[in-house]
Design a protein around this motif. Structure first.
Motif, PDB file in Angstrom:
ATOM      1  N   LEU A  44      -1.020  18.957  41.658  1.00  0.00           N
ATOM      2  CA  LEU A  44       0.438  18.940  41.658  1.00  0.00           C
ATOM      3  C   LEU A  44       0.970  17.529  41.906  1.00  0.00           C
ATOM      4  O   LEU A  44       1.893  17.077  41.225  1.00  0.00           O
ATOM      5  N   CYS A  45       0.378  16.827  42.857  1.00  0.00           N
ATOM      6  CA  CYS A  45       0.793  15.439  43.117  1.00  0.00           C
ATOM      7  C   CYS A  45       0.526  14.552  41.906  1.00  0.00           C
ATOM      8  O   CYS A  45       1.341  13.686  41.567  1.00  0.00           O
ATOM      9  N   GLY A  46      -0.577  14.769  41.239  1.00  0.00           N
ATOM     10  CA  GLY A  46      -0.880  14.008  40.031  1.00  0.00           C
ATOM     11  C   GLY A  46       0.129  14.273  38.932  1.00  0.00           C
ATOM     12  O   GLY A  46       0.576  13.347  38.241  1.00  0.00           O
ATOM     13  N   ALA A  47       0.525  15.533  38.757  1.00  0.00           N
ATOM     14  CA  ALA A  47       1.510  15.891  37.736  1.00  0.00           C
ATOM     15  C   ALA A  47       2.867  15.279  38.058  1.00  0.00           C
ATOM     16  O   ALA A  47       3.548  14.737  37.168  1.00  0.00           O
ATOM     17  N   TYR A  51       4.975  12.500  35.788  1.00  0.00           N
ATOM     18  CA  TYR A  51       6.354  12.639  35.328  1.00  0.00           C
ATOM     19  C   TYR A  51       7.245  11.519  35.862  1.00  0.00           C
ATOM     20  O   TYR A  51       8.118  11.030  35.155  1.00  0.00           O
ATOM     21  N   VAL A  52       7.028  11.082  37.089  1.00  0.00           N
ATOM     22  CA  VAL A  52       7.795   9.955  37.628  1.00  0.00           C
ATOM     23  C   VAL A  52       7.483   8.690  36.834  1.00  0.00           C
ATOM     24  O   VAL A  52       8.382   7.930  36.471  1.00  0.00           O
ATOM     25  N   GLY A  53       6.228   8.480  36.531  1.00  0.00           N
ATOM     26  CA  GLY A  53       5.839   7.319  35.729  1.00  0.00           C
ATOM     27  C   GLY A  53       6.447   7.337  34.340  1.00  0.00           C
ATOM     28  O   GLY A  53       6.919   6.314  33.840  1.00  0.00           O
ATOM     29  N   GLY A  58      11.000   4.931  30.904  1.00  0.00           N
ATOM     30  CA  GLY A  58      12.131   5.059  30.000  1.00  0.00           C
ATOM     31  C   GLY A  58      12.130   6.309  29.159  1.00  0.00           C
ATOM     32  O   GLY A  58      12.934   6.442  28.243  1.00  0.00           O
ATOM     33  N   ASP A  59      11.245   7.242  29.447  1.00  0.00           N
ATOM     34  CA  ASP A  59      11.199   8.488  28.688  1.00  0.00           C
ATOM     35  C   ASP A  59      12.233   9.452  29.268  1.00  0.00           C
ATOM     36  O   ASP A  59      11.966  10.190  30.199  1.00  0.00           O
TER      37      ASP A  59
END
Length: 75
Positions: A44-47, A51-53, A58-59
């Motif tokens: 979950l932390c990886g996901a 998404y934050v990255g 800019g996505d």
């Protein structure tokens, strides 16, 4: 040289399956090593980090996807 060509063709044709298999094996090892809930937390932390990255890159479509996930959960 023949083996290298074979591996390149295998990777080109089945890249997603190979990556999925590797991820599955790693998650299985993690479940055996640290337990299910700790593994779930790590995934979950990886996901979330992914998404934050993506958002910081800019996505802006990521914001819509996250909103869709939470809006569908309310129904």
């Amino acid at each position: 040289m023949i083996i290298l060509n074979f591996l390149q063709e295998l990777w080109a044709e089945h890249r997603n399956e190979i990556i999925g298999c590797i991820i599955g094996v790693l998650i299985g090892i993690m479940i055996l090593a640290v337990g299910f809930l700790k593994t779930l937390f790590i995934v979950l932390c990886g996901a979330i980090g992914y998404y934050v990255g993506k958002y910081l890159s800019g996505d802006k479509d990521i914001r819509e996807k996250v909103n869709n996930i939470f809006h569908s959960a309310k129904r």
